[in-house]
Design a protein around this motif. Structure first.
Motif, short mmCIF file in Angstrom:
data_model
loop_
_atom_site.label_atom_id
_atom_site.label_comp_id
_atom_site.label_asym_id
_atom_site.label_seq_id
_atom_site.Cartn_x
_atom_site.Cartn_y
_atom_site.Cartn_z
N VAL A 11 51.23 54.02 42.89
CA VAL A 11 51.00 52.66 42.43
C VAL A 11 51.97 52.43 41.28
CG1 VAL A 11 49.38 51.04 41.40
CG2 VAL A 11 48.56 52.73 43.06
N CYS A 16 51.80 46.46 39.27
CA CYS A 16 50.35 46.26 39.39
C CYS A 16 49.86 45.26 38.35
CB CYS A 16 49.62 47.59 39.22
SG CYS A 16 47.82 47.42 39.21
N GLY A 18 46.56 44.49 38.25
CA GLY A 18 45.14 44.77 38.02
C GLY A 18 44.19 43.87 38.78
N SER A 19 44.62 43.39 39.93
CA SER A 19 43.77 42.48 40.71
C SER A 19 42.53 43.18 41.24
CB SER A 19 44.56 41.91 41.89
OG SER A 19 44.79 42.91 42.86
N GLY A 20 42.62 44.48 41.44
CA GLY A 20 41.48 45.25 41.91
C GLY A 20 41.24 45.18 43.41
N MET A 21 42.15 44.57 44.14
CA MET A 21 41.96 44.46 45.60
C MET A 21 41.86 45.83 46.25
SD MET A 21 42.19 41.13 46.40
CE MET A 21 42.89 40.96 48.03
N CYS A 22 42.73 46.73 45.84
CA CYS A 22 42.74 48.07 46.44
C CYS A 22 41.44 48.81 46.12
CB CYS A 22 43.95 48.86 45.94
SG CYS A 22 44.07 49.01 44.14
N PHE A 32 40.76 52.15 38.53
CA PHE A 32 41.54 51.69 37.39
C PHE A 32 41.75 52.82 36.40
CE2 PHE A 32 40.04 47.24 38.34
CZ PHE A 32 41.32 46.73 38.56
N CYS A 57 47.52 44.58 48.66
CA CYS A 57 48.01 44.37 47.30
C CYS A 57 48.90 43.12 47.22
CB CYS A 57 48.80 45.60 46.84
SG CYS A 57 49.46 45.41 45.17
N PRO A 58 48.55 42.19 46.35
CA PRO A 58 49.28 40.92 46.28
C PRO A 58 50.69 41.05 45.71
CG PRO A 58 47.64 41.02 44.53
CD PRO A 58 47.41 42.21 45.41
N VAL A 59 50.98 42.16 45.06
CA VAL A 59 52.31 42.32 44.45
C VAL A 59 53.07 43.53 45.00
CG1 VAL A 59 51.74 41.09 42.32
CG2 VAL A 59 51.28 43.55 42.49
N ILE A 62 51.72 49.19 45.79
CA ILE A 62 51.34 50.47 46.38
C ILE A 62 52.40 50.88 47.40
CG2 ILE A 62 49.60 51.67 47.75
CD1 ILE A 62 47.58 49.54 46.66
S1 SF4 Z 1 45.75 45.68 44.69
FE1 SF4 Z 1 47.78 46.03 43.76
S2 SF4 Z 1 47.83 44.74 41.91
FE2 SF4 Z 1 45.69 44.92 42.55
S3 SF4 Z 1 44.89 46.66 41.36
FE3 SF4 Z 1 45.57 47.46 43.34
S4 SF4 Z 1 47.70 48.13 42.99
FE4 SF4 Z 1 47.14 46.78 41.30
#
Ligand code: SF4
Length: 72
Positions: A11, A16, A18-22, A32, A57-59, A62
């Protein structure tokens, strides 16, 4: 094409947000860190899960790191 071996799930802490999607999708594999960025915490490298999380992941933070195991 030579088969590839998964050697790491990363990651990127810069990407990242920090959206928390994963973590929502796979709380047993991602968590986290104290700095608010996610990290892979699975004991073994779970390729299917990591690939799915990478899609979520929106960005695109990963990444799955492969090593060529044959053909060299
Ligand atoms: S989905 Fe992507 S941006 Fe969101 S917490 Fe996980 S690694 Fe970070």
């Amino acid at each position: 094409m030579a088969p590839k071996k998964l050697v790491a799930i990363r990651v990127d802490p810069v990407l990242c947000v920090g959206s928390g999607m994963c973590i929502s999708a796979h709380p047993d594999r991602f968590a986290f860190k104290p700095d608010g960025h996610a990290d892979y915490v699975g004991r073994e490298l779970d390729e299917a899960t990591a690939a799915e999380a990478a899609e979520l992941c929106p960005v695109s933070a990963i990444s799955l790191v492969y090593e060529e195991t044959e053909g060299r």
